[in-house]
Design an enzyme around this catalytic site. Sequence first.
Site, mmCIF file in Angstrom:
data_model
loop_
_atom_site.group_PDB
_atom_site.id
_atom_site.type_symbol
_atom_site.label_atom_id
_atom_site.label_comp_id
_atom_site.label_asym_id
_atom_site.label_seq_id
_atom_site.Cartn_x
_atom_site.Cartn_y
_atom_site.Cartn_z
ATOM 1 N N TRP A 283 0.870 -1.174 0.000
ATOM 2 C CA TRP A 283 0.000 0.000 0.000
ATOM 3 C C TRP A 283 0.907 1.224 0.000
ATOM 4 O O TRP A 283 1.613 1.479 0.975
ATOM 5 C CB TRP A 283 -0.903 -0.033 1.218
ATOM 6 N N ASP B 109 -0.980 14.851 6.660
ATOM 7 C CA ASP B 109 -1.522 14.128 5.503
ATOM 8 C C ASP B 109 -2.677 14.948 4.943
ATOM 9 O O ASP B 109 -3.842 14.613 5.109
ATOM 10 C CB ASP B 109 -1.989 12.734 5.947
ATOM 11 N N ASP C 50 -1.836 5.096 -3.261
ATOM 12 C CA ASP C 50 -2.831 5.961 -2.628
ATOM 13 C C ASP C 50 -2.676 7.367 -3.218
ATOM 14 O O ASP C 50 -1.774 8.110 -2.838
ATOM 15 C CB ASP C 50 -2.578 5.960 -1.118
#
Length: 290
Positions: free
Chosen positions: A40, A54, A81
């Site tokens: 991921w 983030d 992502d």
Amino acid sequence: MSKHQRLRAALDSRELFTAMAAHNPLSAVLAEEAGFHGIWGSGFELSASYAVPDANILSSGTHLDMMRAIASVTSIPLIADIDTGFGNAVNVSYVVPLYEAAGASAVVMEDKTFPKDTSLRADGRQELVRLEEFQGKIAAAVQAKSDKDFVVIARTESLIAGLGQEEAITRALAYEAAGADAILIHSKQPTPDEILQFVKAWSGTVPLVLVPTAYPQLTEKDIEALGKVGIVIYGNHAIRAAVGAMRTTFAQIIKDRGIQHVDPDLPSVKEIIMLQGDERMRDIERRYLR
């Protein structure tokens, strides 16, 4: 099979595919070594490694470069992502081919506004774009890919935003209709009840993706029994493990005014050199340095 084909085959077979977060190539190598099926390419972890929120603080180029670096040293599929797609459908059309060329086998895009706020932050700013706008972004991503096995995953933040099950299902079905290969449904509740309710109500044909960060009591055995989930992502455990280990080691060195007590518990320098790919470099030297 190629990396893309392996991920696609797992989704088609509904065999649970496990992906561990990584924030640099070394953490990705360790995840593959441990036995996870995929990586991921976490925006949260990369942001944390740069010590910034983030919240789309880092540029798309910074994330893209890291995904390319991770893909170059691993042999398992990489799920990138890409947050909100770094803009609207036009941006998505340009970004997706770059990630595909960088070696990612999938992208995950969420339906929040840009710039986003991280999903699990208490009292975070969780604003969703219009359903139709995000459908356009998904369709643009699907159209922009060149390999039919490249996977586009739509992530709805309806439950994170407190909009309820009906809105979450409505959006997820709309994203499937727009061409998404899977739906990531996220929750920050401390129990899996909200997620289990969604899974039970899910009538779509594409598999679901779960990220059990907030509800760790839901095991892979439990998830497999649901029958509708294709991927489970462990979304931030690499960076949390690294931070915990470094804090402990650093504090011990300060306390002891030396490394005499921490050194025996650490991986050897020889092991780190091995993880750097030293054997391959030595092989090249033997063959070509004359």
